[in-house]
Enzyme design. Structure first.
Site, PDB file in Angstrom:
ATOM      1  N   LYS A 102      66.050   4.736  34.906  1.00 28.20           N
ATOM      2  CA  LYS A 102      64.825   3.921  34.877  1.00 28.20           C
ATOM      3  C   LYS A 102      64.434   3.593  33.434  1.00 28.20           C
ATOM      4  O   LYS A 102      64.520   4.443  32.551  1.00 28.20           O
ATOM      5  CB  LYS A 102      63.680   4.698  35.559  1.00 28.20           C
ATOM      6  N   CYS A 132      59.675  -6.434  31.359  1.00 26.55           N
ATOM      7  CA  CYS A 132      58.852  -5.850  32.427  1.00 26.55           C
ATOM      8  C   CYS A 132      57.628  -6.742  32.654  1.00 26.55           C
ATOM      9  O   CYS A 132      56.869  -6.998  31.727  1.00 26.55           O
ATOM     10  CB  CYS A 132      58.394  -4.435  32.102  1.00 26.55           C
TER      11      CYS A 132
HETATM   12  O1  RRO Z   1      58.201  -0.678  36.394  1.00 31.61           O
HETATM   13  C1  RRO Z   1      58.006  -1.884  36.651  1.00 31.61           C
HETATM   14  O2  RRO Z   1      56.915  -2.327  37.047  1.00 31.61           O
HETATM   15  C2  RRO Z   1      59.071  -2.871  36.480  1.00 31.61           C
HETATM   16  C3  RRO Z   1      59.878  -2.954  35.352  1.00 31.61           C
HETATM   17 BR1  RRO Z   1      59.816  -1.727  33.942  1.00 31.61          BR
HETATM   18  C4  RRO Z   1      60.816  -4.008  35.242  1.00 31.61           C
HETATM   19  O3  RRO Z   1      61.562  -4.150  34.264  1.00 31.61           O
HETATM   20  N1  RRO Z   1      60.860  -4.907  36.269  1.00 31.61           N
HETATM   21  C5  RRO Z   1      60.073  -4.815  37.348  1.00 31.61           C
HETATM   22  O4  RRO Z   1      60.164  -5.668  38.247  1.00 31.61           O
HETATM   23  N2  RRO Z   1      59.186  -3.781  37.457  1.00 31.61           N
END
Ligand code: RRO
Length: 318
Positions: free
Chosen positions: A49, A132
């Site tokens: 992650k 993100c």
């Molecule tokens: O954790 C998120 O809300 C998230 C991330 Br880091 C990302 O790169 N892409 C996404 O759709 N959600």
């Protein structure tokens, strides 16, 4: 009957993957248990992650929605913090497949700090997540080319590992050209495209409600909803970069044929998000078998043989 036996293995930046199908950062990869389950599955790699310097609980629930067309998320970057992940890398490596770390620092210097730690921990590759969509008050760096350039220059200084860049979806040729120049001039080694399509809204007409709670119900769209956009982004980057950078295609891979389409468009491997969350790590057994079958049916001995083999549709004058 297919008369070849296809391999589903691939190689990216000199790193060997037993399968060209693995998880996209963010899908079932937050806890150490999740990561071990990916290790035990048929996933071609373990992608950790996207991490921040400190632990993050993420956004309020419900923050994930899936339906027959795809998914919407506003997870808010929940993660254990890079130190927990870096400490687990030697154990994760025992699964015998590449380990890929992903970073998205919140503060100045965070990405450099995390990349140096992951380098030391022995990951095989790193991904700098510039996209993100779910951090309130923090725009997606991938839409700011000057800021992306500065960030990638700084990251490049601290890691010799193959460094990939996770990009947001682009929609205009000028955007692809701007980012392609940033990638080549800062020494990026591979491209991961696309992240979810930000600021999407899914509505439940029965309840007249938004389907997720955080960020005013807006979130990142994934899965089947985004496959054509993902394929377009893979293809545009492959064309503009002249096939020089490997691409990990992400978006709408729920069947072997979806993975095959990403390869044809120019990807060397594919990341799976929504389908992994929906089905769990057993999805990789199914996807690998389906990809092998479709490669054999089309006479390709391995994923690399299909890369970029997309044909133009013959046209005739109206
Ligand atoms: O954790 C998120 O809300 C998230 C991330 Br880091 C990302 O790169 N892409 C996404 O759709 N959600």
């Amino acid at each position: 009957m297919a008369d070849i036996e296809a391999s589903i293995a691939t190689e990216i930046c000199g790193v060997k993957f037993p399968s060209a199908v693995f998880n996209a950062a963010g899908a079932k990869d937050v806890s150490l248990e999740d990561l071990d389950a990916l290790g035990q599955s048929e996933a071609g790699a373990i992608v950790i992650k996207t991490a921040t310097k400190e632990f993050r609980a993420g956004n309020d629930l419900p923050r994930w929605h899936a339906d027959g067309s795809g998914s919407l998320n506003s997870m808010g970057l929940p993660n254990l913090g890079y130190e927990r992940y870096a400490a687990a890398v030697p154990r994760l490596k025992e699964h015998g497949k590449p380990v890929i770390a992903s970073v998205s620092g919140i503060g100045e210097g965070d990405n450099e700090l995390m990349l140096a730690a992951y380098d030391k921990a022995g990951v095989d590759m790193v991904e700098v997540n510039l996209s993100c969509p779910n951090i309130a008050g923090k725009g997606q760096l991938g839409y700011d080319y000057a800021a992306s350039r500065k960030m990638l220059e700084n990251c490049r200084r601290v890691t010799k590992l193959p460094m990939g860049v996770k990009l947001p979806p682009y929609f205009d040729r000028s955007q692809f050209e701007e980012m392609a120049a940033v990638l080549t001039e800062t020494g990026a080694d591979f491209v991961v495209t696309i992240n979810s399509i930000g600021n999407a809204l899914v509505i439940d007409p029965e309840t007249e409600e938004k389907v997720i709670a955080p960020n005013g119900g807006l979130g990142g769209l994934g899965g089947g909803y985004v496959k054509p956009t993902a394929l377009g982004n893979v293809h545009m980057f492959d064309q503009i970069l002249g096939g020089k950078l490997p691409i990990i295609g992400v978006g709408g891979v729920a069947a072997g044929t979806d993975a095959f389409e990403h390869l044809l468009a120019g990807a060397s491997a594919v990341g799976v998000g929504t389908a992994l969350v929906n089905e769990g790590p057993a999805v990789f057994m199914r996807l690998n078998a389906e990809l092998r079958t479709v490669l054999e049916e089309h006479g390709y001995a391995e994923p690399a043989a299909a890369r970029g083999k997309l044909k133009d549709k013959p046209g005739t004058s109206a």
